[in-house]
Scaffold this active site. Structure first.
Site, short mmCIF file in Angstrom:
data_model
loop_
_atom_site.label_atom_id
_atom_site.label_comp_id
_atom_site.label_asym_id
_atom_site.label_seq_id
_atom_site.Cartn_x
_atom_site.Cartn_y
_atom_site.Cartn_z
N ASN A 1 0.79 -1.22 -0.08
CA ASN A 1 0.03 0.05 0.08
C ASN A 1 0.92 1.15 -0.05
O ASN A 1 2.09 1.14 -0.23
CB ASN A 1 -1.08 -0.13 1.22
CG ASN A 1 -0.20 -0.49 2.67
OD1 ASN A 1 0.51 0.66 2.79
ND2 ASN A 1 -0.36 -1.16 3.29
N ASP B 1 -4.55 -6.20 4.33
CA ASP B 1 -5.63 -6.89 4.94
C ASP B 1 -5.58 -8.39 4.18
O ASP B 1 -5.94 -9.39 4.75
CB ASP B 1 -6.98 -6.32 4.36
CG ASP B 1 -7.13 -5.03 5.12
OD1 ASP B 1 -6.84 -5.07 6.26
OD2 ASP B 1 -7.59 -4.05 4.23
N LYS C 1 9.47 -16.99 -9.99
CA LYS C 1 8.66 -15.97 -10.66
C LYS C 1 7.61 -16.58 -11.67
O LYS C 1 7.91 -17.42 -12.70
CB LYS C 1 9.71 -15.08 -11.67
CG LYS C 1 9.07 -13.95 -12.19
CD LYS C 1 10.09 -13.08 -13.14
CE LYS C 1 9.40 -12.21 -13.93
NZ LYS C 1 10.21 -11.35 -14.69
N PRO D 1 -3.58 -11.79 9.25
CA PRO D 1 -4.11 -11.70 10.90
C PRO D 1 -4.29 -10.25 11.21
O PRO D 1 -3.82 -9.27 10.67
CB PRO D 1 -2.79 -12.24 11.52
CG PRO D 1 -1.78 -12.08 10.63
CD PRO D 1 -2.17 -12.39 9.50
N ASP D 2 -5.30 -10.21 12.01
CA ASP D 2 -5.73 -8.81 12.50
C ASP D 2 -4.80 -8.56 13.93
O ASP D 2 -5.22 -8.83 14.88
CB ASP D 2 -7.06 -8.79 12.68
CG ASP D 2 -7.80 -7.27 13.07
OD1 ASP D 2 -6.90 -6.55 13.64
OD2 ASP D 2 -9.07 -7.07 12.66
N ILE D 3 -3.97 -7.91 13.65
CA ILE D 3 -2.93 -7.81 14.93
C ILE D 3 -3.46 -6.57 15.68
O ILE D 3 -3.42 -7.11 16.91
CB ILE D 3 -1.54 -7.00 14.33
CG1 ILE D 3 -0.95 -8.10 13.33
CG2 ILE D 3 -0.59 -6.79 15.28
CD1 ILE D 3 0.43 -7.25 12.73
N PHE E 1 -5.27 2.57 14.40
CA PHE E 1 -5.42 3.71 13.44
C PHE E 1 -6.37 3.52 12.36
O PHE E 1 -6.39 2.20 11.93
CB PHE E 1 -4.19 4.03 12.69
CG PHE E 1 -3.14 5.08 13.43
CD1 PHE E 1 -3.02 6.13 12.78
CD2 PHE E 1 -2.77 4.57 14.86
CE1 PHE E 1 -1.86 7.10 13.56
CE2 PHE E 1 -1.74 5.51 15.49
CZ PHE E 1 -1.62 6.80 14.90
N LYS F 1 -14.95 0.73 14.23
CA LYS F 1 -13.53 0.16 14.15
C LYS F 1 -13.09 -0.07 15.61
O LYS F 1 -12.74 -1.04 15.95
CB LYS F 1 -12.53 0.72 13.29
CG LYS F 1 -11.37 -0.15 13.29
CD LYS F 1 -10.44 0.44 12.38
CE LYS F 1 -9.05 -0.14 11.99
NZ LYS F 1 -8.08 0.18 11.48
N LYS G 1 -12.83 -3.90 17.23
CA LYS G 1 -11.47 -4.29 17.59
C LYS G 1 -11.32 -4.37 18.85
O LYS G 1 -10.60 -5.37 19.33
CB LYS G 1 -10.36 -3.27 17.00
CG LYS G 1 -10.50 -3.03 15.47
CD LYS G 1 -10.13 -4.37 14.55
CE LYS G 1 -10.02 -3.83 12.98
NZ LYS G 1 -9.46 -4.96 12.27
#
Length: 398
Positions: free
Chosen positions: A208, A276, A286, A303-305, A323, A337, A341
């Protein structure tokens, strides 16, 4: 925090000298004694009367004052303080320091002292970037001089970039840290930063646009307040801050492992832009074009840390800050969120392309807590970091 500490403050000639007036006030509010030294160039921006009134002390301006020089006053002045602070630190004064020149009171004091020195640079972006200035800074750091800032932002000259003097509270935090008396002394804080890179094959990856600038600024601000900072960073565009324990990672899985290894901590600040998704099956070689056919990639969820740490039962930090980078309905989405979370705070911002936030030098954030939202004005990422660090210090001391 600074009770009984004696600060010799050298105010050089730059437009940021007006900030030094506020710096004096904030130092005295914390119990410090401030002895001001004003250069001739500094007098073009602030008056001796205003500096003296705020410091509650005579302003020193002249090297050859016969009454004081009878007792070698400039030597005593340079050594009676607990810390010498140069704010603003101009390119000219830093060049004198690096060269060992002593042709006015300020440069003589800096050459004659055996007391630690902290400089808050302030100058035009081109002057800051010039090789001569960077060479002088390297020399001064090698000599043991400490620095705070500069920040990025709009210049009085109309240009934009690094060179703005650190804000007074940032300088105060650096001073407190120099004495080992920051409000976060004894606290251990985890900060994640930067993007993650999720490999597709040996030469391609998913990523990203995060630069890591905000996370790096936060890590540095917390360290300046005296915290032990474990800084877990993906492959960011910006360098990690000084004074932190850096753990480099690439993928979300590696970041989770590093986070778990860092626990327990007093607080966790999860500023990293974790991807994500990842490719379910990374290719070991390759991926080649095959007669114009497009490869089919199967994705898996990373994984959702933030959620994992927020919902821990035993090792959960007492303060967890997440964040939220949103492009629409910022307050609603960030509030949802935070609840989903299970974290304590969410720092939310609008990263729509037209804002220039993602990868830029400024941020425009909302702090979402259990009691509601707090809208902060748009400011440089260093200023956002300083404000957040001070709020974290306040929360951990409550």
């Amino acid at each position: 925090m600074l009770s009984s500490k004696h600060i010799l403050l050298i105010v050089a000639g730059g437009i940021a000298a007006y900030k030094s007036l506020d710096l004096i006030r904030k130092l005295r509010e914390r119990g410090a004694r401030v002895t001001p030294v004003l250069t001739r160039a500094g007098e073009e921006f602030v008056t001796p009367l205003s500096v003296s009134a705020l410091a509650g002390h005579e302003v020193h301006r002249d090297l050859f004052d016969l009454t004081k020089e009878a007792e070698m006053g400039h030597i005593q002045l340079s050594r009676s303080a607990d810390l010498l602070v140069v704010a603003p630190g101009t390119a000219d004064l830093m060049a004198k320091m690096a060269q060992g020149r002593a042709d006015d009171l300020a440069s003589t004091l800096l050459l004659a002292t055996d007391t630690p020195v902290l400089v808050a640079p302030s100058m035009n972006v081109r002057m800051w970037d010039h090789r001569a200035t960077q060479r002088n800074i390297a020399t001064l750091k090698n000599d043991g001089v400490s620095f705070v800032g500069p920040n990025e932002g709009d210049m009085a000259c109309g240009e934009y970039g690094p060179g703005r003097m650190a804000e007074p509270l940032e300088i105060v935090a650096a001073i407190e840290n120099a004495f080992g008396e920051g409000p976060l002394k004894g606290k251990r804080i985890l900060v994640t930063s930067g993007p993650t890179h999720e490999p597709i094959d040996p030469v391609r990856y998913i990523a990203n646009r995060s630069s890591g600038a905000q996370g790096s600024a936060i890590g540095g601000a917390l360290a300046r307040l005296g915290a032990e900072v474990i800084f877990v960073t993906g492959p960011a565009d910006v360098a990690p801050p000084e004074g932190v324990n850096v753990v480099n990672v690439q993928s979300a899985a590696e970041m989770l492992n590093a986070v778990e290894n860092a626990l327990p901590v007093d607080a966790g600040v999860f500023a990293a832009a974790v991807a994500d998704w990842r490719v379910a099956s990374e290719s070991n070689s390759k991926i080649k074009k095959q007669n114009g056919k497009l490869p089919v990639l199967e994705f898996a969820e990373n994984p959702d840390i933030l959620a994992k740490v927020s919902q821990m039962k035993d090792a959960r930090p007492s303060l967890v800050v997440g964040f939220a980078a949103e492009t629409d309905d910022v307050i609603a989405n960030a509030t949802a969120k935070r609840k989903r979370k299970g974290c304590d705070w969410i720092v939310a911002n609008d990263v729509s392309p037209e804002t220039g936030i993602m990868g830029g030098a400024e941020n425009d954030v909302l702090l979402i807590t259990e009691t509601g939202s707090e809208d902060w004005p748009r400011m440089g990422k260093a200023a956002v970091a300083e404000k957040l660090a001070l709020k974290i210090a306040e929360a951990l001391s409550a």
